[in-house]
Write an enzyme that holds these catalytic residues in place. Structure first.
Site, PDB file in Angstrom:
ATOM      1  N   HIS A  47       0.819  -1.215   0.000  1.00 37.11           N
ATOM      2  CA  HIS A  47       0.000   0.000   0.000  1.00 37.11           C
ATOM      3  C   HIS A  47       0.855   1.269   0.000  1.00 37.11           C
ATOM      4  CE1 HIS A  47       0.483  -0.206   4.510  1.00 37.11           C
ATOM      5  NE2 HIS A  47       0.496   1.111   4.379  1.00 37.11           N
ATOM      6  N   SER A  71       4.748   2.630   7.787  1.00 29.50           N
ATOM      7  CA  SER A  71       4.442   1.434   7.005  1.00 29.50           C
ATOM      8  C   SER A  71       5.613   1.044   6.110  1.00 29.50           C
ATOM      9  CB  SER A  71       3.217   1.682   6.138  1.00 29.50           C
ATOM     10  OG  SER A  71       2.053   1.815   6.925  1.00 29.50           O
ATOM     11  N   ASP A  90       0.266  -7.532   1.319  1.00 27.16           N
ATOM     12  CA  ASP A  90       0.688  -6.150   1.538  1.00 27.16           C
ATOM     13  C   ASP A  90       2.210  -6.017   1.589  1.00 27.16           C
ATOM     14  OD1 ASP A  90       0.273  -3.429   1.834  1.00 27.16           O
ATOM     15  OD2 ASP A  90       0.173  -3.522   4.018  1.00 27.16           O
TER      16      ASP A  90
END
Length: 462
Positions: free
Chosen positions: A151, A263, A181
């Site tokens: 993402h 992230s 992911d």
């Protein structure tokens, strides 16, 4: 085992010293004197000498232990180069920080200027659409390889990587996978001397100290510390970010601060090894200290596959779906609402929204409720059925096997399928490309079966 697992911070030395003093004090006196005063003086002198000897011996042993633990790896930046536990976080961070990068997702800016005249049109410009993190884990063939989240780079036209020294480098996407992911990037390895060491997440324990490194809110080279709240947590996720859970991920739950920009960055243990890839957090009012990381043991095989193929090869059934319970809930709401309030844009014959181009196999295309009318769709649901998967469109293998719009899938082989999530889990966990599968479904209230061969998803099917 104590966190401070060495002699300096334990009570073993004090007991040893006490024991030495007591044993020495119990030794019989061998010197003789003709007077009581002489005996007392000799006893006092003997005790003093014994205590001094014990102190000197203790000092020599302790100094040897310190030299042994501190002198083995004085040059290497590792937590084992110091016996001070408070230095472990500093050494662990120092070992990994040079390998942590910022990942910049650049996309074309949406022009705010109106009008269609040629003079008002401008060349689209790339702008920063998001910032995440990554960690350099390998070097080969003149390239440095970086792990990050899918993402973080999703939708990117170009990807740039910010190094710890502040310089920017162009990056290429080696491979990415939305389901897990994860993504792998490559940059020129010129001047890159360090790579992070991947650890073993299976050895993590609840309560173990860990650190998250990354670029939260764009603040690069930031450290956050916490403990492992739970070594293994299964949480539902919405792959299309539409609020409908259609996959489950195995994650490590931590209370270290993980914010936007973290992230893709590494979660490390106090040995300076990467044990996870920071992925997400629960962001809600009154919620603090609940973050998640992908276990490195889960990430490793995916990363290897992405390097080899650029994607994760999975069996492809070829259906765009909607969960029956969502449909029934929508029907119940529509029966309570006046027909005048229905969205005039919905298709009263059912179907799907063809405007969306980000569909994934086994999931809704766009918002599935936009493609299903609130009124009569022609779907006949047997009264005993409360769960299943409605086919919005059949393509590829499913279309060839005869599946079509409004078919209600209830079983794959002998396994009941109650949702899109269960459909995915069975396909990806139990089947391989080329395997045959039997699909049990209802059409117009009648139970039927179809057999087909699972294919590999082609780029045109994405």
């Amino acid at each position: 085992m104590s966190l401070f697992d060495d002699d300096f911070y334990s009570s073993r030395i004090s007991r040893r010293k006490s024991r030495w003093v007591q044993e020495d004090s119990k030794k019989p006196l061998v010197l003789r004197s003709r007077s009581n005063w002489s005996k007392m003086r000799i006893a006092l002198l003997s005790s003093t000498v014994s205590v001094a000897a014990a102190v000197l011996l203790f000092g020599a042993v302790f100094q040897f232990d310190r030299n042994e633990s501190a002198g083995v790896k004085t040059v290497a930046v590792t937590p084992t180069s110091t016996s001070d536990p408070y230095e472990k976080t500093i050494h662990a961070a120092a070992a990994v920080r040079p390998t942590v990068v910022s990942v910049l997702n650049e996309q074309y800016a949406v022009s705010a200027a109106g009008g269609d005249d040629a003079e008002g049109k401008e060349e689209p410009k790339l702008q920063e659409a998001g910032v995440g993190s990554g960690v350099i884990f390998d070097k080969k063939d003149g390239k440095a390889l970086i792990i990050t989240n899918y993402h973080v780079i999703a939708g990117a036209v170009e990807v740039k990587v910010g190094m710890v020294d502040g310089t920017l480098r162009d990056a290429t996407i080696v491979g990415s996978d939305q389901i897990t992911d994860l993504a792998v990037l490559a940059i020129d390895d010129k001047g890159i001397d360090a790579v992070a060491e991947l650890g073993d997440s299976s050895k993590l324990r609840n309560g173990e100290w860990v650190m998250a490194i990354g670029s939260p809110l764009g603040l690069d080279d930031s450290l956050a510390m916490g403990i492992v709240s739970k070594t293994k947590r299964i949480i539902p996720v919405s792959l299309n970010q539409d609020g409908n859970y259609d996959w489950e991920e195995e994650v490590i739950q931590v209370n270290a601060a993980i914010n936007q920009g973290n992230s893709g960055g590494p979660l490390i243990d106090l040995n300076g090894k990467v044990v996870g890839i920071n992925s997400m957090k629960i962001a809600d009012v009154g919620v603090e200290g609940i973050g998640f990381a992908i276990p490195i043991d889960v990430a490793k095989p995916i990363v290897d596959t992405l390097i080899e193929y650029g994607k994760v090869k999975r069996p492809y059934l070829g259906v765009y779906t909607l969960d029956l319970d969502q449909y029934l809930a929508q029907q119940a709401l529509s029966n309570q609402a006046p027909q005048d309030n229905l969205d005039p844009g919905t298709d009263d014959k059912g179907g799907k929204d063809d405007s969306s181009d980000d569909a994934t196999e086994g999931s809704e295309e766009g918002n599935p409720m936009d493609g299903i009318a609130a009124g009569d769709t022609g779907l006949i649901v047997p009264e005993e059925l409360k769960d299943g998967v409605i086919v919005l469109e059949a393509v590829g293998p499913s279309k060839e096997a005869g599946l079509q719009f409004n078919d209600l899938i209830v079983k794959l082989d002998d396994t009941p399928v109650r949702s899109t999530m269960e459909l995915r889990k069975y396909l990806y966990g139990k089947k391989e490309i080329g395997d045959s599968i039997e699909v049990t479904f209802y059409r117009d209230g009648e139970k039927r079966t179809a057999k087909l061969e699972l294919a590999e998803k082609e780029p045109d099917d994405e």
